[in-house]
Design a protein around this motif. Structure first.
Motif, PDB file in Angstrom:
ATOM      1  N   ASP A 125       0.861  -1.186   0.000  1.00 17.17           N
ATOM      2  CA  ASP A 125       0.000   0.000   0.000  1.00 17.17           C
ATOM      3  C   ASP A 125       0.901   1.240   0.000  1.00 17.17           C
ATOM      4  O   ASP A 125       2.129   1.144   0.108  1.00 17.17           O
ATOM      5  N   ASP A 126       0.299   2.417  -0.133  1.00 16.87           N
ATOM      6  CA  ASP A 126       1.073   3.657  -0.250  1.00 16.87           C
ATOM      7  C   ASP A 126       1.968   3.901   0.958  1.00 16.87           C
ATOM      8  O   ASP A 126       3.117   4.333   0.813  1.00 16.87           O
ATOM      9  N   ASP A 127       1.478   3.622   2.151  1.00 14.04           N
ATOM     10  CA  ASP A 127       2.262   3.832   3.363  1.00 14.04           C
ATOM     11  C   ASP A 127       3.460   2.882   3.417  1.00 14.04           C
ATOM     12  O   ASP A 127       4.580   3.290   3.744  1.00 14.04           O
ATOM     13  N   GLU A 128       3.233   1.603   3.070  1.00 19.56           N
ATOM     14  CA  GLU A 128       4.328   0.625   3.063  1.00 19.56           C
ATOM     15  C   GLU A 128       5.379   1.009   2.024  1.00 19.56           C
ATOM     16  O   GLU A 128       6.588   0.927   2.284  1.00 19.56           O
ATOM     17  N   TRP A 129       4.928   1.436   0.846  1.00 20.35           N
ATOM     18  CA  TRP A 129       5.869   1.832  -0.198  1.00 20.35           C
ATOM     19  C   TRP A 129       6.682   3.046   0.240  1.00 20.35           C
ATOM     20  O   TRP A 129       7.895   3.101   0.022  1.00 20.35           O
ATOM     21  N   ALA A 130       6.046   4.022   0.887  1.00 21.49           N
ATOM     22  CA  ALA A 130       6.767   5.211   1.365  1.00 21.49           C
ATOM     23  C   ALA A 130       7.839   4.805   2.380  1.00 21.49           C
ATOM     24  O   ALA A 130       8.967   5.328   2.346  1.00 21.49           O
ATOM     25  N   LYS A 131       7.517   3.883   3.279  1.00 23.12           N
ATOM     26  CA  LYS A 131       8.492   3.421   4.276  1.00 23.12           C
ATOM     27  C   LYS A 131       9.650   2.695   3.607  1.00 23.12           C
ATOM     28  O   LYS A 131      10.812   2.894   3.973  1.00 23.12           O
ATOM     29  N   ARG A 133      10.668   3.003   0.463  1.00 26.07           N
ATOM     30  CA  ARG A 133      11.431   3.997  -0.305  1.00 26.07           C
ATOM     31  C   ARG A 133      12.349   4.785   0.621  1.00 26.07           C
ATOM     32  O   ARG A 133      13.510   5.035   0.299  1.00 26.07           O
TER      33      ARG A 133
END
Length: 145
Positions: A125-131, A133
């Motif tokens: 999800d977007d939050d997991e991808w941000a973490k 990255r």
């Protein structure tokens, strides 16, 4: 320096280790040329990253014995992926240089591995991808140490 040997930190280190090992093994299978061994791919990757080197330098960087590196280099040379050139300062030594064929194969392998990782990361999800990255530079720092 934090003490990471207890409790949640120790569990996080364990999870990080096992996850990195599993991802690394899975990435090794995302190859363009299945005829190359992981050791051969590793040497080609090192040559691509660091440039030409002597067999002794390659053996030290790959943590293998010189006779093992000599065999790896011979196999790569037979496949036209490296060439041996005279050492500029010592005529007794040779320098191992990757060929254009090796560069093309490495570029295709990197593209295949990047596609695989992109597909895998697409499941986040977007939050997991941000973490993830944000963690990439930290993982790179650990890998370079």
């Amino acid at each position: 320096m934090p003490d990471l040997s207890h409790g949640e930190d120790a569990a996080a280190v364990n999870t990080l280790r096992s996850s990195i090992m599993l991802l690394g093994r899975r990435l090794k299978h995302q190859r363009v040329d299945e005829s190359l061994s992981p050791a051969e791919m590793s040497v080609l990757g090192l040559l691509s990253l660091c440039g030409s080197a002597s067999p002794g330098e390659l053996a030290r960087k790959e943590h293998v014995q010189p006779p093992s590196m000599t065999r790896i280099i011979a196999m790569l040379e037979a496949k036209d992926l490296v060439r041996l050139e005279p050492h500029p300062d010592d005529r007794r030594q040779k320098i191992v240089t990757r060929t254009e064929q090796a560069e093309s194969m490495l570029a295709a392998s990197r593209a295949k591995r990047n596609r695989w990782l992109t597909e895998l990361a697409g499941q986040l999800d977007d939050d997991e991808w941000a973490k993830l990255r944000a963690a990439a530079p930290v993982l790179e720092k650990l890998a370079q140490t």
